[in-house]
Design a protein around this motif. Sequence first.
Motif, PDB file in Angstrom:
ATOM      1  N   TYR A   1       1.172  -1.458  -0.063  1.00 27.84           N
ATOM      2  CA  TYR A   1       0.081   0.609   0.074  1.00 27.84           C
ATOM      3  C   TYR A   1       0.935   1.410   0.182  1.00 27.84           C
ATOM      4  O   TYR A   1       0.334   1.946  -1.034  1.00 27.84           O
ATOM      5  CB  TYR A   1      -0.873   0.112   1.211  1.00 27.84           C
ATOM      6  CG  TYR A   1      -2.609  -1.116   1.189  1.00 27.84           C
ATOM      7  CD1 TYR A   1      -2.106  -2.097  -0.157  1.00 27.84           C
ATOM      8  CD2 TYR A   1      -2.835  -1.302   2.376  1.00 27.84           C
ATOM      9  CE1 TYR A   1      -2.911  -3.081   0.185  1.00 27.84           C
ATOM     10  CE2 TYR A   1      -3.533  -2.400   2.069  1.00 27.84           C
ATOM     11  CZ  TYR A   1      -4.011  -3.211   1.097  1.00 27.84           C
ATOM     12  OH  TYR A   1      -5.107  -4.381   0.998  1.00 27.84           O
ATOM     13  N   TYR A   2       1.724   1.113   0.803  1.00 27.44           N
ATOM     14  CA  TYR A   2       2.869   2.539   0.679  1.00 27.44           C
ATOM     15  C   TYR A   2       2.934   2.605  -0.616  1.00 27.44           C
ATOM     16  O   TYR A   2       3.634   3.758  -0.925  1.00 27.44           O
ATOM     17  CB  TYR A   2       3.915   2.241   2.125  1.00 27.44           C
ATOM     18  CG  TYR A   2       3.057   2.394   3.460  1.00 27.44           C
ATOM     19  CD1 TYR A   2       3.166   3.680   4.014  1.00 27.44           C
ATOM     20  CD2 TYR A   2       3.409   0.744   4.133  1.00 27.44           C
ATOM     21  CE1 TYR A   2       2.436   3.363   4.881  1.00 27.44           C
ATOM     22  CE2 TYR A   2       3.031   0.349   4.946  1.00 27.44           C
ATOM     23  CZ  TYR A   2       2.103   2.083   5.491  1.00 27.44           C
ATOM     24  OH  TYR A   2       1.785   1.631   6.851  1.00 27.44           O
TER      25      TYR A   2
ATOM     26  N   TYR B   1       9.819   8.389   5.547  1.00 26.94           N
ATOM     27  CA  TYR B   1       9.366   7.316   5.576  1.00 26.94           C
ATOM     28  C   TYR B   1       9.231   6.438   4.675  1.00 26.94           C
ATOM     29  O   TYR B   1       9.474   5.406   4.889  1.00 26.94           O
ATOM     30  CB  TYR B   1       7.183   7.729   6.449  1.00 26.94           C
ATOM     31  CG  TYR B   1       7.329   8.230   7.339  1.00 26.94           C
ATOM     32  CD1 TYR B   1       8.133   8.220   8.373  1.00 26.94           C
ATOM     33  CD2 TYR B   1       6.332   8.857   7.536  1.00 26.94           C
ATOM     34  CE1 TYR B   1       7.849   8.817   9.426  1.00 26.94           C
ATOM     35  CE2 TYR B   1       5.753   9.667   8.782  1.00 26.94           C
ATOM     36  CZ  TYR B   1       6.812   9.783   9.821  1.00 26.94           C
ATOM     37  OH  TYR B   1       6.198   9.788  11.084  1.00 26.94           O
ATOM     38  N   VAL B   2       9.565   7.328   3.501  1.00 23.52           N
ATOM     39  CA  VAL B   2       9.947   6.399   2.374  1.00 23.52           C
ATOM     40  C   VAL B   2      10.699   5.085   2.865  1.00 23.52           C
ATOM     41  O   VAL B   2       9.784   4.097   2.143  1.00 23.52           O
ATOM     42  CB  VAL B   2      10.280   7.516   1.142  1.00 23.52           C
ATOM     43  CG1 VAL B   2      10.303   6.086   0.208  1.00 23.52           C
ATOM     44  CG2 VAL B   2       8.648   7.635   0.530  1.00 23.52           C
ATOM     45  N   PRO B   3      12.053   5.470   3.321  1.00 25.32           N
ATOM     46  CA  PRO B   3      12.964   4.290   2.970  1.00 25.32           C
ATOM     47  C   PRO B   3      12.434   3.446   3.986  1.00 25.32           C
ATOM     48  O   PRO B   3      13.060   2.319   4.190  1.00 25.32           O
ATOM     49  CB  PRO B   3      14.700   5.646   3.557  1.00 25.32           C
ATOM     50  CG  PRO B   3      14.072   5.859   3.064  1.00 25.32           C
ATOM     51  CD  PRO B   3      12.231   6.588   3.271  1.00 25.32           C
ATOM     52  N   VAL B   4      12.024   2.945   4.523  1.00 28.74           N
ATOM     53  CA  VAL B   4      11.383   2.163   5.738  1.00 28.74           C
ATOM     54  C   VAL B   4       9.894   1.920   5.351  1.00 28.74           C
ATOM     55  O   VAL B   4      10.345   0.487   6.007  1.00 28.74           O
ATOM     56  CB  VAL B   4      11.437   3.479   7.365  1.00 28.74           C
ATOM     57  CG1 VAL B   4      10.751   2.666   8.725  1.00 28.74           C
ATOM     58  CG2 VAL B   4      12.326   3.828   7.627  1.00 28.74           C
ATOM     59  N   LEU B   5       9.338   2.518   4.975  1.00 26.52           N
ATOM     60  CA  LEU B   5       8.153   1.668   4.771  1.00 26.52           C
ATOM     61  C   LEU B   5       7.780   1.326   3.059  1.00 26.52           C
ATOM     62  O   LEU B   5       6.832   0.140   3.056  1.00 26.52           O
ATOM     63  CB  LEU B   5       6.874   2.863   4.613  1.00 26.52           C
ATOM     64  CG  LEU B   5       6.614   3.333   6.082  1.00 26.52           C
ATOM     65  CD1 LEU B   5       5.228   4.161   6.187  1.00 26.52           C
ATOM     66  CD2 LEU B   5       6.286   2.118   7.165  1.00 26.52           C
ATOM     67  N   VAL B   6       8.412   1.655   2.404  1.00 26.66           N
ATOM     68  CA  VAL B   6       8.586   1.520   0.938  1.00 26.66           C
ATOM     69  C   VAL B   6       9.677   0.388   0.519  1.00 26.66           C
ATOM     70  O   VAL B   6       9.144  -0.625  -0.577  1.00 26.66           O
ATOM     71  CB  VAL B   6       8.606   2.543  -0.274  1.00 26.66           C
ATOM     72  CG1 VAL B   6       8.386   2.108  -1.058  1.00 26.66           C
ATOM     73  CG2 VAL B   6       7.499   3.749  -0.075  1.00 26.66           C
TER      74      VAL B   6
END
Length: 124
Positions: A23-24, A81-86
């Motif tokens: 979803y991310y 948050y992109v590097p962690v969630l995606v």
Amino acid sequence: MNTPSESTRSIGDSIAVGRERGYYRVIFDAGPVDAETFAELAGVPEQSGRIWLEEQAGAGMLRVVRAPDGVGEELLLPGEYVPVLVSDEDTPEFSGARALLREHLAEVERVRALAADARPALVK
């Protein structure tokens, strides 16, 4: 009513679902989305998509922004948050971002805490 530990567990579960189901990545690739667009892109019923988006926004994982029409609202995935969630650790496209995040993690947490403290004042 949820206790703090139940709420934390619920948010953690919701984040895990978002990572597992991509979803991310959908939000990252599409840019800001409304619930209808998210549901269509993610292949989920609109009501389910809306609930997940609201959970994420409430937890501060997604940011609410004004829609291009100036009337509605959309949700976007904040860059920090992109590097962690995606991505997974082995995704090379985010290696630089992950390194920066590790280098400035204490700073990110401090800014996030300040923003959370300021949120009630901003809403008034």
